[in-house]
Write an enzyme that holds these catalytic residues in place. Sequence first.
Site, mmCIF file in Angstrom:
data_model
loop_
_atom_site.group_PDB
_atom_site.id
_atom_site.type_symbol
_atom_site.label_atom_id
_atom_site.label_comp_id
_atom_site.label_asym_id
_atom_site.label_seq_id
_atom_site.Cartn_x
_atom_site.Cartn_y
_atom_site.Cartn_z
ATOM 1 N N ALA A 130 7.160 -20.222 -1.398
ATOM 2 C CA ALA A 130 7.588 -20.618 -3.120
ATOM 3 C C ALA A 130 9.083 -21.029 -2.988
ATOM 4 O O ALA A 130 9.870 -20.631 -2.150
ATOM 5 C CB ALA A 130 7.384 -19.539 -3.928
ATOM 6 N N ASP A 131 9.448 -21.615 -4.109
ATOM 7 C CA ASP A 131 10.783 -21.837 -4.390
ATOM 8 C C ASP A 131 10.977 -22.282 -5.842
ATOM 9 O O ASP A 131 10.081 -22.733 -6.464
ATOM 10 C CB ASP A 131 11.077 -23.417 -3.700
ATOM 11 C CG ASP A 131 12.560 -23.316 -3.680
ATOM 12 O OD1 ASP A 131 13.417 -22.679 -2.803
ATOM 13 O OD2 ASP A 131 13.181 -24.083 -4.540
ATOM 14 N N THR A 132 12.165 -21.795 -6.331
ATOM 15 C CA THR A 132 12.515 -21.761 -7.732
ATOM 16 C C THR A 132 13.890 -22.357 -7.991
ATOM 17 O O THR A 132 14.694 -22.076 -7.336
ATOM 18 C CB THR A 132 12.468 -20.243 -8.195
ATOM 19 O OG1 THR A 132 11.104 -19.768 -8.183
ATOM 20 C CG2 THR A 132 12.754 -20.343 -9.825
#
Length: 193
Positions: A76-78
């Site tokens: 994941a990446d935010t």
Amino acid sequence: MLSEKLKNKQIILASSSPRRQELLKGMDIDFLIKLKNVEENYPSNLKEEEITNFLANLKANAFENDLNENELLITADTIVWHNNKALEKPKNKKQAIEMLTNLSGTSHKVISSVCIKNTKHQKTFFDVTNVYFKNFTKNEIEYYVTNYKPFDKAGAYGIQEWLGFIGVTKIEGSYFNVMGLPIHKLYDELIKF
């Protein structure tokens, strides 16, 4: 529910984020944490979810030949998207104060992308949440940065911490997405996967 569907799968979360780990635990899923060092660089022409999709895929691709048949990888990446640019993790106190000063009294988007990968398939999806901040005083920003050291958080804040408690006036979309994992979408995608 989901644990039945995944009972013959070994779930791997490739994230050192305590928030993501906590959210995945909250879904009653058993998982292992495996980390790889990935240079999180992306082409400068990318915008919004193009950035997080690119980085979630980049992290998944680092495991290209390391997955077994029964393993299911989650990366994941935010980012925080504000004034047409990405706010990533601040490198120091000065940068964190600068970011929060810019976010004060405005709204911004929090964009999280997730990639699910096994030996045969790879699926990437994203979610967007709009977060509205009150006007912060200089003292509030300095207090938060000094006491909570938000250097591992996109946009220099955690919604589940003091600044979120005192400063978020409204959110449109998933709260958990702001924490770094659109868990409702992940649930649906894991069932379909």
